[in-house]
Design an enzyme around this catalytic site. Structure first.
Site, PDB file in Angstrom:
ATOM      1  N   ASP A  10      53.834  -5.751 -40.882  1.00  0.00           N
ATOM      2  CA  ASP A  10      54.840  -5.096 -41.710  1.00  0.00           C
ATOM      3  C   ASP A  10      54.126  -4.392 -42.866  1.00  0.00           C
ATOM      4  OD1 ASP A  10      56.860  -4.460 -43.508  1.00  0.00           O
ATOM      5  OD2 ASP A  10      57.813  -6.432 -43.401  1.00  0.00           O
ATOM      6  N   ILE A  11      54.334  -3.103 -42.984  1.00  0.00           N
ATOM      7  CA  ILE A  11      53.613  -2.331 -44.007  1.00  0.00           C
ATOM      8  C   ILE A  11      53.964  -2.786 -45.422  1.00  0.00           C
ATOM      9  CG2 ILE A  11      55.229  -0.398 -44.336  1.00  0.00           C
ATOM     10  CD1 ILE A  11      52.718   1.457 -44.049  1.00  0.00           C
ATOM     11  N   ASN A  24      62.924  10.832 -44.903  1.00  0.00           N
ATOM     12  CA  ASN A  24      63.600  12.026 -44.365  1.00  0.00           C
ATOM     13  C   ASN A  24      63.773  13.034 -45.506  1.00  0.00           C
ATOM     14  OD1 ASN A  24      66.135  11.427 -45.775  1.00  0.00           O
ATOM     15  ND2 ASN A  24      66.320   9.753 -44.307  1.00  0.00           N
ATOM     16  N   GLY A  32      64.582   2.129 -40.284  1.00  0.00           N
ATOM     17  CA  GLY A  32      63.170   1.975 -39.918  1.00  0.00           C
ATOM     18  C   GLY A  32      62.295   1.519 -41.073  1.00  0.00           C
ATOM     19  N   ASP A  34      61.421   3.166 -43.643  1.00  0.00           N
ATOM     20  CA  ASP A  34      62.029   3.622 -44.907  1.00  0.00           C
ATOM     21  C   ASP A  34      62.963   2.535 -45.454  1.00  0.00           C
ATOM     22  OD1 ASP A  34      62.773   5.340 -46.946  1.00  0.00           O
ATOM     23  OD2 ASP A  34      63.916   6.722 -45.683  1.00  0.00           O
ATOM     24  N   SER A 118      56.904   9.480 -37.616  1.00  0.00           N
ATOM     25  CA  SER A 118      57.711  10.159 -36.576  1.00  0.00           C
ATOM     26  C   SER A 118      57.803   9.405 -35.249  1.00  0.00           C
ATOM     27  CB  SER A 118      57.214  11.594 -36.289  1.00  0.00           C
ATOM     28  OG  SER A 118      57.492  12.454 -37.372  1.00  0.00           O
ATOM     29  N   GLY A 120      59.210   6.557 -34.539  1.00  0.00           N
ATOM     30  CA  GLY A 120      60.373   5.687 -34.380  1.00  0.00           C
ATOM     31  C   GLY A 120      61.621   6.501 -34.079  1.00  0.00           C
ATOM     32  N   TYR A 122      62.508   9.290 -35.082  1.00  0.00           N
ATOM     33  CA  TYR A 122      62.251  10.716 -34.851  1.00  0.00           C
ATOM     34  C   TYR A 122      61.660  11.011 -33.471  1.00  0.00           C
ATOM     35  CZ  TYR A 122      63.566  12.185 -39.595  1.00  0.00           C
ATOM     36  OH  TYR A 122      64.257  12.476 -40.753  1.00  0.00           O
TER      37      TYR A 122
HETATM   38  N1  AR6 Z   1      56.139  -1.696 -41.133  1.00  0.00           N
HETATM   39  C1  AR6 Z   1      55.396  -0.868 -40.376  1.00  0.00           C
HETATM   40  N2  AR6 Z   1      55.912  -0.027 -39.450  1.00  0.00           N
HETATM   41  C2  AR6 Z   1      57.250  -0.065 -39.287  1.00  0.00           C
HETATM   42  C3  AR6 Z   1      58.108  -0.892 -40.038  1.00  0.00           C
HETATM   43  C4  AR6 Z   1      57.501  -1.745 -40.997  1.00  0.00           C
HETATM   44  N3  AR6 Z   1      58.217  -2.573 -41.770  1.00  0.00           N
HETATM   45  N4  AR6 Z   1      59.385  -0.679 -39.627  1.00  0.00           N
HETATM   46  C5  AR6 Z   1      59.340   0.237 -38.643  1.00  0.00           C
HETATM   47  N5  AR6 Z   1      58.047   0.610 -38.422  1.00  0.00           N
HETATM   48  P1  AR6 Z   1      60.671   5.122 -38.257  1.00  0.00           P
HETATM   49  P2  AR6 Z   1      60.348   8.053 -38.164  1.00  0.00           P
HETATM   50  C6  AR6 Z   1      57.497   1.566 -37.460  1.00  0.00           C
HETATM   51  O1  AR6 Z   1      61.872   5.206 -37.403  1.00  0.00           O
HETATM   52  O2  AR6 Z   1      60.271   8.024 -36.692  1.00  0.00           O
HETATM   53  C7  AR6 Z   1      64.308   6.513 -41.098  1.00  0.00           C
HETATM   54  O3  AR6 Z   1      65.674   6.248 -41.003  1.00  0.00           O
HETATM   55  C8  AR6 Z   1      58.345   1.941 -36.264  1.00  0.00           C
HETATM   56  O4  AR6 Z   1      58.246   0.942 -35.259  1.00  0.00           O
HETATM   57  O5  AR6 Z   1      60.696   4.228 -39.427  1.00  0.00           O
HETATM   58  O6  AR6 Z   1      59.381   8.902 -38.933  1.00  0.00           O
HETATM   59  C9  AR6 Z   1      64.012   7.582 -42.157  1.00  0.00           C
HETATM   60  O7  AR6 Z   1      64.893   7.506 -43.237  1.00  0.00           O
HETATM   61  C10 AR6 Z   1      57.676   3.244 -35.838  1.00  0.00           C
HETATM   62  O8  AR6 Z   1      56.512   3.006 -35.056  1.00  0.00           O
HETATM   63  O9  AR6 Z   1      60.273   6.603 -38.857  1.00  0.00           O
HETATM   64  C11 AR6 Z   1      64.157   8.857 -41.385  1.00  0.00           C
HETATM   65  O10 AR6 Z   1      65.512   9.243 -41.325  1.00  0.00           O
HETATM   66  C12 AR6 Z   1      57.228   3.866 -37.167  1.00  0.00           C
HETATM   67  O11 AR6 Z   1      57.285   2.808 -38.130  1.00  0.00           O
HETATM   68  C13 AR6 Z   1      63.678   8.497 -40.004  1.00  0.00           C
HETATM   69  O12 AR6 Z   1      63.898   7.112 -39.870  1.00  0.00           O
HETATM   70  C14 AR6 Z   1      58.097   5.011 -37.651  1.00  0.00           C
HETATM   71  O13 AR6 Z   1      59.450   4.753 -37.322  1.00  0.00           O
HETATM   72  C15 AR6 Z   1      62.199   8.767 -39.846  1.00  0.00           C
HETATM   73  O14 AR6 Z   1      61.832   8.514 -38.518  1.00  0.00           O
END
Ligand code: AR6
Length: 166
Positions: A10-11, A24, A32, A34, A118, A120, A122
């Site tokens: 977890d970051i 976003n 996610g 964020d 991007s 997740g 996205y």
């Molecule tokens: N620690 C590390 N990585 C994580 C964590 C965490 N706690 N949680 C998720 N990931 P995403 P995107 C991973 O969807 O695709 C949001 O709603 C996840 O498994 O977080 O850039 C924003 O507000 C994936 O591999 O980001 C935007 O609207 C990676 O982080 C949108 O999602 C990115 O997934 C951005 O989408």
């Protein structure tokens, strides 16, 4: 050349100067990573987002806020291209990593942790999202001492390890 340390986890728990958020354009929180960062960091991050980014943030760009209750000092927010919505310009994805590193350098950060931007919600295909991260981080002009790429699932971590070994 930046050396990448792969991390599974977890970051929000990373003990680094700066963690990167995959945000976003609105910059008001989301799901996610964020959502996890805003939850763990507390309301200071959203307050700072509102104050510092009244008009949000452009895709491919990055900007910083404080990190609230997180162990990091700063959150560097960036907005990846939304592949699922048809934004498939890879240069924008590379730019996210490059701009985040630039800002980290300006802040005086020596360590940083990136999520897979991007990859997740996205919907950027995982292997290419990792390839872009590796290419942009290793090729960046800004050099930091400790650059981590944090994978949140065993599957994405294994894919990161595979690409770093290639
Ligand atoms: N620690 C590390 N990585 C994580 C964590 C965490 N706690 N949680 C998720 N990931 P995403 P995107 C991973 O969807 O695709 C949001 O709603 C996840 O498994 O977080 O850039 C924003 O507000 C994936 O591999 O980001 C935007 O609207 C990676 O982080 C949108 O999602 C990115 O997934 C951005 O989408």
């Amino acid at each position: 050349m930046n050396v990448i340390t792969p991390v599974l986890g977890d970051i929000t728990t990373q003990q680094v100067d700066a963690i990167v958020n995959a945000a976003n354009n609105a910059m008001r929180g989301g799901g996610g990573v964020d959502g996890a960062i805003h939850r763990a960091g507390g309301p200071a991050i959203l307050r700072d987002c509102i104050a510092r980014f009244p008009n949000g943030l452009a895709t491919g760009d990055a900007g910083w806020t404080t990190a609230g209750e997180l162990p990091a000092r700063w959150v560097i927010h960036t907005v990846g291209p939304n592949y699922a919505a048809g934004q498939r310009d890879r240069a924008l994805l590379l730019s996210c990593y490059r701009r985040a590193l630039e800002i980290a350098g300006e802040l005086g950060a020596r360590s940083i942790a990136f999520p897979l931007i991007s990859a997740g919600v996205y919907g950027w295909p995982l292997d290419d999202a990792i390839a872009a991260a590796v290419e942009a981080i290793t090729g960046a002009t800004t050099q930091l001492d400790d650059v981590r790429l944090v994978a949140f699932s065993r599957n994405s971590y294994d894919a990161v390890l595979q690409q770093l070994a290639a």
